[in-house]
Design a protein around this motif. Structure first.
Motif, short mmCIF file in Angstrom:
data_model
loop_
_atom_site.label_atom_id
_atom_site.label_comp_id
_atom_site.label_asym_id
_atom_site.label_seq_id
_atom_site.Cartn_x
_atom_site.Cartn_y
_atom_site.Cartn_z
N HIS A 8 0.82 -1.21 0.00
CA HIS A 8 0.00 0.00 0.00
C HIS A 8 0.85 1.26 0.00
O HIS A 8 1.58 1.53 0.96
CB HIS A 8 -0.91 -0.02 1.23
CG HIS A 8 -1.74 1.21 1.40
ND1 HIS A 8 -2.66 1.63 0.47
CD2 HIS A 8 -1.80 2.12 2.40
CE1 HIS A 8 -3.24 2.73 0.88
NE2 HIS A 8 -2.73 3.06 2.06
N GLN A 59 -5.82 2.32 -2.19
CA GLN A 59 -6.90 2.50 -1.22
C GLN A 59 -8.13 1.71 -1.65
O GLN A 59 -8.86 1.18 -0.82
CB GLN A 59 -7.23 3.99 -1.09
CG GLN A 59 -8.24 4.31 0.00
CD GLN A 59 -7.71 3.98 1.39
OE1 GLN A 59 -6.55 4.20 1.69
NE2 GLN A 59 -8.57 3.44 2.23
N LEU A 94 -10.39 3.52 5.00
CA LEU A 94 -9.72 4.80 5.24
C LEU A 94 -8.94 4.77 6.55
O LEU A 94 -7.82 5.27 6.63
CB LEU A 94 -10.74 5.94 5.27
CG LEU A 94 -11.21 6.53 3.95
CD1 LEU A 94 -12.18 7.67 4.22
CD2 LEU A 94 -10.03 7.02 3.12
N GLY A 153 -5.88 2.57 5.83
CA GLY A 153 -4.99 3.02 4.78
C GLY A 153 -4.29 4.32 5.07
O GLY A 153 -3.25 4.61 4.49
N TYR A 213 -6.05 10.15 2.77
CA TYR A 213 -6.40 9.90 1.37
C TYR A 213 -6.93 11.20 0.79
O TYR A 213 -8.11 11.46 0.83
CB TYR A 213 -7.44 8.79 1.32
CG TYR A 213 -7.90 8.38 -0.06
CD1 TYR A 213 -6.99 8.12 -1.09
CD2 TYR A 213 -9.26 8.23 -0.33
CE1 TYR A 213 -7.43 7.73 -2.34
CE2 TYR A 213 -9.70 7.83 -1.57
CZ TYR A 213 -8.77 7.59 -2.58
OH TYR A 213 -9.21 7.20 -3.81
#
Length: 221
Positions: free
Chosen positions: A6, A13, A211, A214, A217
């Motif tokens: 990632h 995402q 979110l 990850g 964003y």
């Protein structure tokens, strides 16, 4: 266990979101963009192009967003997030799955590129670079984006989701183009169906969980 390699604030995402929707266990190997916004060289150890998203799973290394979606849905979906075979919805699903990167993203990337070029040009060249960039945006990029956004609006007037009346992985794949268009192409002006679609995906619990896992964003918010 499946590992998502990632890169922060990137297309990967969507992979996290898909896995959250399906409830598939996974690990995250995190990579940070360099100061030039490119992926770090460490990603080349996973895939020769050094791009994200890329996943590793059971000895397989899969890159490219569409291929990753197909792999995960085919391996772990058990018929979820994909319409039944030989239906009009399945044909639409396949189309949008590939349209997202093949047709929608190129003009959005050009929009970003030509918007950044004047800011990064040497001071003496900045007026010329700005003139060239504005000309490219006005005559080439913005008309294409206008056409694409009108297309999305018309298609979402036919059904609640891109492949039909059910949410599918094609919607996950289409999230990045629409979020990018909302961030830098004026999607909010005259495209209420598309904006409502964005509100629906942002309200999904799996989207919020992705979110959280990850990290920041910017494109999506």
């Amino acid at each position: 266990m499946l590992t998502v390699h990632h890169l922060n604030n990137s297309r990967s995402q969507r992979v996290l979101w898909l896995l959250e929707e399906l409830g598939v266990p996974y690990e995250i190997a995190r990579y940070q963009r360099q100061s030039n916004m490119l992926a770090p060289p460490e990603l080349r150890a996973i895939h020769p192009l050094g791009k994200s998203p890329v996943i590793t799973d059971n000895g397989n290394t899969v890159a490219e967003s569409g291929a990753i979606v197909e792999y995960i849905v085919g391996t772990y979906g058990n018929g979820r997030l994909i319409p039944p075979p030989n239906t009009p919805e399945r044909l639409r699903y396949t189309y949008w799955l590939h349209y997202a990167e093949g047709s929608a993203m190129p003009p959005l990337l050009l929009k970003l590129l030509f918007s950044l070029m004047p800011k990064r040009a040497p001071a003496l060249l900045r007026p010329l670079v700005r003139k060239v960039s504005n000309q490219a945006l006005t005559t080439l990029v913005n008309p294409q984006l206008k056409q694409h956004m009108a297309y999305w609006e018309a298609e979402l007037a036919k059904s609640e989701w891109f492949a039909g009346n059910e949410f599918t992985a094609a919607d996950i794949q289409m999230s990045f183009p629409l979020e990018a268009a909302s961030a830098r192409a004026g999607l909010e002006d005259g495209h209420p169906k598309a904006m409502a679609w964005l509100e629906r995906i942002h309200a999904r619990p799996a989207y919020a969980r992705a979110l959280e896992k990850g990290g920041p964003y910017v494109v999506g918010r």
